[in-house]
Scaffold this motif. Sequence first.
Motif, short mmCIF file in Angstrom:
data_model
loop_
_atom_site.label_atom_id
_atom_site.label_comp_id
_atom_site.label_asym_id
_atom_site.label_seq_id
_atom_site.Cartn_x
_atom_site.Cartn_y
_atom_site.Cartn_z
N ASN A 90 0.81 -1.22 0.00
CA ASN A 90 0.00 0.00 0.00
C ASN A 90 0.84 1.27 0.00
O ASN A 90 0.31 2.37 0.13
CB ASN A 90 -0.93 0.01 1.22
N ASN A 119 0.86 6.54 1.87
CA ASN A 119 -0.08 5.43 1.93
C ASN A 119 -1.48 5.99 1.82
O ASN A 119 -1.91 6.81 2.63
CB ASN A 119 0.10 4.68 3.26
N GLU A 121 -4.37 4.05 1.50
CA GLU A 121 -5.38 3.03 1.80
C GLU A 121 -6.32 3.55 2.89
O GLU A 121 -5.88 4.18 3.86
CB GLU A 121 -4.69 1.75 2.27
#
Length: 838
Positions: A792, A807, A809
């Motif tokens: 990710n 990141n 996510e």
Amino acid sequence: MGDVDPETLLEWLSMGQGDERDMQLIALEQLCMLLLMSDNVDRCFESCPPRTFLPALCKIFLDELAPENVLEVTARAITYYLDVSAECTRRIVAIEGAIKAICNRLVVADLTSRTSRDLAEQCIKVLELICTREAGAVFEGGGLNCVLSFIRDCGSQVHKDTLHSAMAVVSRLCTKVEPLSPTIQTCVESLSTLLQHEDPLVADGALKCFASVADRFTRKGVDPAPLAEYGLVSELLNRLSNAAGPVASTSTSGQTLQEGGHAAAVPKSQTADTTRSSQSISTTISLLSTLCRGSPTITHDLLRSKLPEAIERALKGDERCVLDCMRLADLLLLLLFEGRQALNRVGCAQGQLVPRVRRADSSAERTHRQLIDCIRSKDTEALLEAIESCGIDVNCMDDVGQTLLNWASAFGTLEMVEYLCEKGADVNKGQRSSSLHYAACFGRPGIAKVLLKYGANPDLRDEDGKTPLDKARERLDEGHREVTSILQSPGDWMSAIRPDTKADGEESNEPRGDPEMAPIYLKFFLPVFCKTFQSTMLASVRKSSLGLIKKMVQYTQPELLSTLCSTQNDQNLGTLLVEVVASVLDNEDDEDGHLVVLTIIEELMSKTHDEFLDHFARLGVFSKVQALMGPSGIESGETDVIKSQEEGAAASTSRQTKVGNVVEQLTGDNVLEDAKEILPGKAYHWRDWSICRGRDCLYVWSDSAALELSNGSNGWFRFILDGKLATMYSSGSPENGSDSSGKGHSVDSISSEENRGEFLEKLQRARAAVRQGSISQPILSTSASTRLIVGNWVLQNQKENQLHIHNSEGHQVSVLNFIYLFLIFFSKSSISATYDKI
């Protein structure tokens, strides 16, 4: 025979006129039978005591009119006495003129007569037995030249056992030779003749005698040039040529090396091509070393002889022969490039085997015994205090001729040896052996290094004719193997006297080394030892040849090295050198070899950078050097802060520094391309940050911090800073803080210390997965739109000198900015935490 009256026998032995000779002969025969057949020596000596019978027997030898048959039986009776008791030797020596009378019988021997030959053989046996205990008395009686003449003139007419016994006598007596003796020329001439003897034991015995005599010259500080007046050097070169077995004569077998590498004809030696024993070859090479150390004239002539060809042939011999040849080559390189002043020679009065003198002063003897007790008990402080307070001469000798340094080298501590050397102890002094002999005999490598540093001569011989290297080779335990390795290249440990360093008032116009022959030998030796290294699997030979290659590369001037490597021949020298370097780097376990080749690479790159870049690139030397930095391709020192906290270990600073220097030299014009992806099992880096991919995480670390970015993370990550483990959540809250999102946060029941150990274990596992020998490849070294994705996490370089990791996510965005040496953490596009410089 048991009924023979000893008093009557003694009376008959004293007869010597007319018919009385017959009675004398009968008495001698009966005495011989009594001594030979008796089953109880003590009882026999009680009835025929040496104190009365030996003077009577010696008196017969002193009788110039005694017939040879009587003298032969007399010599036989003396032999029986000598076989049994050492006291008998002292009684014979004490009788004035007895030894000289026995020696003179060899001079007048007529071997066409059976009786005369038997008498001569018995006289040799008597002298051999006496020499084992009192060789000095036989030498003073003129025994050396008498026995040498006997071997030279009559050796072919006597039994081989007698011939070999005679050589044993000569070997003992040669240890007593004085360099300035008027008989030395006769002795050298006879020994030179015996070197050509058809009996190999006699020829090898003559060689050992030359070694003993040369040792006497060295200890007295006298030039051994007189030893070479009758063809000794030519014989040694022929023996060296045949060390690996007989060689067919070639058009250059009797030629010498001249300027430019061309050969010039010289007369051939008359020596037979015979394979020599290992010990004989070792003695040959050691003698050449001794002559080179002691004589500028011999060295000058030897360097211009067929020595290189002889060494090249000898390098095809067994392991010991090859190692001895390399030891000689090590000395030659020193003389060629540094000169005689680098030998660190001791003064003329030092290192002598002085006569044994028993101390008359009982108090001084008692003090000396106390000092020896301090040494044996390893009480360094007591020894130093006793010497300082009592004003003891550090070169004083005990009643058997051994010095304090001799004792300390055998039984004392390293501090004792260093102290005695600093106080002026003669490192080469000793009646039976030098201090270096004792260090070698007892397997003490640290002490051997100190002695060499203070000028110990590694080529001196003890009373048995053995060098320190011979003594070290007698045992195979670790200590003796280390000493053997040290003595194999003693020049590495000796303190060379710099050419510009002179004693007060001393002026020397001697040039440094031999500028004429140095480049010739360099051109000859470099490819020879490169090929020797490549052609053997013996670790000792590879280590020694690699050391010599390093020295030659260091000695070589850039212009000469460039010329040698650009010469087109059967195999280019540059190619040979790089193949040797690559071979050593391929051996992961050879750490000592790595240090040597790193030095070689440094020298080559500093002297002939352009010539060797292509060679290094072709054989992958750059990647091999980088592999030394560790499995991840970065210096192990970069993770020492993290690793030491867990293991308490640090990498070798000198080794890593050398690796870094070499890498810097090699990478000057060779920039690796950026990686297009981050794969497991490979090493990567961005600036000073190292990167590798584990099974489920991406790891980024420097020398002060480490980060773990989990593939499935929604923005949280773990890190170690200042030795402490912490977790940063996507909300910007550190571990144990409030996480407004409630995501990515789990309450860990395991202690912080256990988590830290688990973190480091996973990091080490990821590093260990990197293939050994792989290169650390850069990533995102310039700002561009390139993106690298791991799980990710997305890595980019959007601005100069910045690594951007984010990141995306879940509902939140976490961003890490690496601004060279700074790490800044962002959450929701705003600064959440900033860490100091790490």
